[in-house]
Enzyme design. Structure first.
Site, PDB file in Angstrom:
ATOM      1  N   ARG A 121      17.274  16.397 -44.440  1.00 27.36           N
ATOM      2  CA  ARG A 121      16.890  15.102 -43.882  1.00 27.36           C
ATOM      3  C   ARG A 121      15.367  14.976 -43.853  1.00 27.36           C
ATOM      4  NH1 ARG A 121      20.020  15.237 -39.937  1.00 27.36           N
ATOM      5  NH2 ARG A 121      21.695  14.041 -40.904  1.00 27.36           N
ATOM      6  N   THR A 155      22.445   3.998 -37.385  1.00 28.38           N
ATOM      7  CA  THR A 155      23.256   5.104 -36.878  1.00 28.38           C
ATOM      8  C   THR A 155      23.550   4.871 -35.406  1.00 28.38           C
ATOM      9  OG1 THR A 155      23.427   7.515 -36.648  1.00 28.38           O
ATOM     10  CG2 THR A 155      21.281   6.549 -36.203  1.00 28.38           C
ATOM     11  N   LYS A 181      12.900  23.250 -38.454  1.00 26.45           N
ATOM     12  CA  LYS A 181      14.049  22.665 -39.150  1.00 26.45           C
ATOM     13  C   LYS A 181      13.684  21.306 -39.746  1.00 26.45           C
ATOM     14  CE  LYS A 181      18.467  20.518 -38.891  1.00 26.45           C
ATOM     15  NZ  LYS A 181      19.378  19.700 -38.100  1.00 26.45           N
ATOM     16  N   ASP A 212      23.229   9.305 -45.256  1.00 30.50           N
ATOM     17  CA  ASP A 212      24.499  10.011 -45.219  1.00 30.50           C
ATOM     18  C   ASP A 212      24.212  11.419 -45.714  1.00 30.50           C
ATOM     19  OD1 ASP A 212      27.168  10.155 -44.488  1.00 30.50           O
ATOM     20  OD2 ASP A 212      27.889   9.765 -46.507  1.00 30.50           O
TER      21      ASP A 212
END
Length: 199
Positions: free
Chosen positions: A182, A7, A176, A68
């Site tokens: 993720r 990334t 989170k 992704d």
């Protein structure tokens, strides 16, 4: 262990390193001289993740992984899905990967819509010792009526996960990371690495 995260997004790097902790030392392609934009033009999240991981593996020969993520909104037939990062751009409502444009278009398309159910889905593709593996993480929730919160990135200000009264952008990063798509995909990645003695 050392591994490359395919990334250029330092927000994603920071988030994934926080989730992995001291289990792995994560670098990005630029740290290895790969500075061009990594292609991601496959029609699925799985395809994009594999495409990115293969691209970096071919250029470095090192273990790497790519992810992704797509926001899939029920009332919009699964949109924006694979186009989440460039939703506004592909619909002529913005440029590049502008989160503000993406959220504005999403909220416009959901105006007056009672069904605001949505889910975030992350697919991670790992290439380790020359073998490919896929891991998926899903979190269900809903799209809020307006943006709230300043944490996170992407669609976080308009996504409220199931069982919570706040958006991802209103949560502490630690919370989170623990419950996110993720985070869940990365947990499966960690389980795999631990099981094969990759800790």
């Amino acid at each position: 262990m050392k591994i490359i995260f395919a990334t250029g997004n330092r927000n994603k790097l920071k988030e994934i390193q926080a989730i992995l902790g001291d289990r792995a030392e994560v670098s990005i392609p630029a740290d290895h001289g790969v500075t061009e934009e990594i292609p991601e033009d496959a029609p699925t999240l799985e395809g994009n993740a594999l495409q990115k991981a293969r691209y970096i593996h071919e250029r470095t020969g090192l273990d790497c992984f790519a992810d992704d993520t797509g926001l899939e909104v029920e009332a919009l037939g699964g949109e924006p899905g694979v186009f989440s990062a460039r939703y506004a751009a592909v619909n002529g409502a913005g440029e590049g990967h502008a989160s503000a444009d993406n959220m504005a278009l999403l909220l416009r398309r959901l105006e007056g819509q009672q069904n605001r159910r949505a889910r975030f889905r992350t697919v991670i593709a790992l290439i380790r010792n020359g073998e490919e593996h896929l891991f998926e993480g899903i979190v269900n929730g809903e799209i809020t009526l307006k943006k709230s919160g300043t944490e996170g990135f992407g669609y976080d200000p308009v996504f409220r996960p199931e069982g919570y009264a706040v958006t991802f952008a209103e949560m502490a990063p630690e919370l989170k990371n623990r419950i996110s798509h993720r985070g869940r995909a990365t947990a499966r990645l960690i389980e795999f690495l631990n099981a094969e003695g990759g800790e």
